[in-house]
Write a protein that holds these residues in place. Structure first.
Motif, PDB file in Angstrom:
ATOM      1  N   PRO A 156      23.084  29.011  37.919  1.00  0.00           N
ATOM      2  CA  PRO A 156      23.104  29.442  36.514  1.00  0.00           C
ATOM      3  C   PRO A 156      23.129  30.960  36.398  1.00  0.00           C
ATOM      4  N   PRO A 157      23.911  31.471  35.468  1.00  0.00           N
ATOM      5  CA  PRO A 157      23.966  32.916  35.263  1.00  0.00           C
ATOM      6  C   PRO A 157      22.715  33.418  34.566  1.00  0.00           C
ATOM      7  N   ALA A 158      22.533  34.723  34.599  1.00  0.00           N
ATOM      8  CA  ALA A 158      21.396  35.322  33.898  1.00  0.00           C
ATOM      9  C   ALA A 158      21.567  35.133  32.395  1.00  0.00           C
ATOM     10  N   SER A 159      20.460  34.935  31.719  1.00  0.00           N
ATOM     11  CA  SER A 159      20.518  34.699  30.273  1.00  0.00           C
ATOM     12  C   SER A 159      21.030  35.903  29.505  1.00  0.00           C
ATOM     13  N   ASN A 160      21.040  37.081  30.150  1.00  0.00           N
ATOM     14  CA  ASN A 160      21.518  38.293  29.470  1.00  0.00           C
ATOM     15  C   ASN A 160      23.006  38.536  29.714  1.00  0.00           C
ATOM     16  N   ASP A 161      23.723  37.489  30.118  1.00  0.00           N
ATOM     17  CA  ASP A 161      25.171  37.594  30.352  1.00  0.00           C
ATOM     18  C   ASP A 161      25.897  36.549  29.493  1.00  0.00           C
ATOM     19  N   PRO A 162      25.797  36.665  28.159  1.00  0.00           N
ATOM     20  CA  PRO A 162      26.354  35.641  27.276  1.00  0.00           C
ATOM     21  C   PRO A 162      27.873  35.503  27.390  1.00  0.00           C
ATOM     22  N   ALA A 163      28.583  36.574  27.695  1.00  0.00           N
ATOM     23  CA  ALA A 163      30.037  36.487  27.800  1.00  0.00           C
ATOM     24  C   ALA A 163      30.441  35.589  28.963  1.00  0.00           C
ATOM     25  N   ARG A 164      29.744  35.737  30.079  1.00  0.00           N
ATOM     26  CA  ARG A 164      30.040  34.891  31.245  1.00  0.00           C
ATOM     27  C   ARG A 164      29.717  33.432  30.948  1.00  0.00           C
ATOM     28  N   ILE A 165      28.595  33.200  30.273  1.00  0.00           N
ATOM     29  CA  ILE A 165      28.203  31.830  29.931  1.00  0.00           C
ATOM     30  C   ILE A 165      29.239  31.199  29.008  1.00  0.00           C
ATOM     31  N   GLU A 166      29.665  31.942  28.003  1.00  0.00           N
ATOM     32  CA  GLU A 166      30.634  31.415  27.047  1.00  0.00           C
ATOM     33  C   GLU A 166      31.960  31.089  27.718  1.00  0.00           C
ATOM     34  N   GLN A 167      32.444  31.969  28.588  1.00  0.00           N
ATOM     35  CA  GLN A 167      33.711  31.725  29.261  1.00  0.00           C
ATOM     36  C   GLN A 167      33.632  30.503  30.164  1.00  0.00           C
ATOM     37  N   ALA A 168      32.534  30.375  30.907  1.00  0.00           N
ATOM     38  CA  ALA A 168      32.381  29.245  31.812  1.00  0.00           C
ATOM     39  C   ALA A 168      32.292  27.932  31.037  1.00  0.00           C
ATOM     40  N   LEU A 169      31.561  27.942  29.941  1.00  0.00           N
ATOM     41  CA  LEU A 169      31.459  26.734  29.118  1.00  0.00           C
ATOM     42  C   LEU A 169      32.821  26.350  28.544  1.00  0.00           C
ATOM     43  N   ARG A 170      33.582  27.350  28.141  1.00  0.00           N
ATOM     44  CA  ARG A 170      34.909  27.082  27.604  1.00  0.00           C
ATOM     45  C   ARG A 170      35.794  26.388  28.655  1.00  0.00           C
ATOM     46  N   GLN A 171      35.709  26.849  29.889  1.00  0.00           N
ATOM     47  CA  GLN A 171      36.495  26.256  30.966  1.00  0.00           C
ATOM     48  C   GLN A 171      36.047  24.821  31.246  1.00  0.00           C
ATOM     49  N   ALA A 172      34.734  24.608  31.301  1.00  0.00           N
ATOM     50  CA  ALA A 172      34.220  23.270  31.587  1.00  0.00           C
ATOM     51  C   ALA A 172      34.579  22.296  30.472  1.00  0.00           C
ATOM     52  N   LEU A 173      34.468  22.744  29.230  1.00  0.00           N
ATOM     53  CA  LEU A 173      34.769  21.860  28.108  1.00  0.00           C
ATOM     54  C   LEU A 173      36.265  21.572  28.008  1.00  0.00           C
ATOM     55  N   ALA A 174      37.100  22.536  28.400  1.00  0.00           N
ATOM     56  CA  ALA A 174      38.534  22.279  28.420  1.00  0.00           C
ATOM     57  C   ALA A 174      38.869  21.188  29.426  1.00  0.00           C
ATOM     58  N   HIS A 175      38.194  21.208  30.571  1.00  0.00           N
ATOM     59  CA  HIS A 175      38.441  20.162  31.563  1.00  0.00           C
ATOM     60  C   HIS A 175      37.896  18.817  31.083  1.00  0.00           C
ATOM     61  N   ARG A 176      36.788  18.837  30.392  1.00  0.00           N
ATOM     62  CA  ARG A 176      36.243  17.595  29.842  1.00  0.00           C
ATOM     63  C   ARG A 176      37.235  16.968  28.851  1.00  0.00           C
TER      64      ARG A 176
END
Length: 213
Positions: free
Chosen positions: A52-72
């Protein structure tokens, strides 16, 4: 040791976050989420991560979630095709399933199952659905070594072949439990019309959503 390459069914972006689950394991995890009813995003979002990324890196979290949800969504679109259009990520058309690839895929799927232990315990105990769990058993990691049958690999071949149809059945069962009639109807007819709501549940028309993938 066996080697393998990622299935051509799993197309990941080149800038994919390395902290996420490996592609094949991710495919199994996301598929497991789609056949497990009544999961909230808060139940499963952290399971997307190996680190898991650091909680203070929201841009990385958002991009990764976008990729995972696109695959879903791609998996949802594949489910909507029904049989024989649906293929889990370990499948390569016309080829025997690589057992190591199936094991990695099942590892991700098993992680999703553990999010709803009571649901999957009931599935395993019901004679109508217990066979599904049995198809996974030969690919699950075990803590203690044991002596296998001589025909264990032949049985795994059979189970890997049967698993896609069984997953379609489990997806339908999950949709019935969630009362998602439109998505279930699209699966049963094998197609959605262009102006129908997309079977993936995005709320968009099919032609502007999964049909464009």
């Amino acid at each position: 040791m066996s080697t393998y390459t990622t299935s051509s069914a799993i197309l990941m972006p080149l800038d994919r976050d390395p902290g996420l689950l490996p592609p094949l394991e991710m495919d199994g995890y996301l598929t497991g989420l789609l056949v497990t009813p009544h999961l909230d995003s808060s139940d499963w979002v952290m399971g997307l991560w190996r680190e898991p990324p650091a909680s203070n890196d929201p841009a990385r979290i958002e991009q990764a979630l976008r990729q995972a949800l696109a695959h879903r969504r791609k998996i949802e679109a594949s489910f909507a095709k029904g049989w024989p259009g649906f293929m889990p990520g370990y499948c390569e058309p016309g080829q025997r399933a690589d057992h190591d690839m199936v094991r990695i895929w099942v590892k991700g799927f098993w992680t999703a199952m553990k999010l709803a232990p009571s649901y999957w315990s009931a599935i395993a105990e019901d004679h109508r659905t217990a066979t599904f769990v049995a198809l996974l058993a030969g690919f699950m990691e075990v803590s203690e070594p044991f002596e296998e049958r001589d025909d264990a690999d032949e049985i795994r071949d059979q189970h890997a072949t049967l698993l896609p149809r069984a997953l379609l059945g489990m997806r339908k069962l999950a949709l019935m439990r969630e009362d998602k009639k439109a998505t279930l109807q699209a699966m049963e007819t094998g197609k959605a019309r262009r102006n129908d709501p997309c079977p993936c549940g995005s709320g968009k028309k099919y032609k502007r959503c999964c049909a464009a993938l």
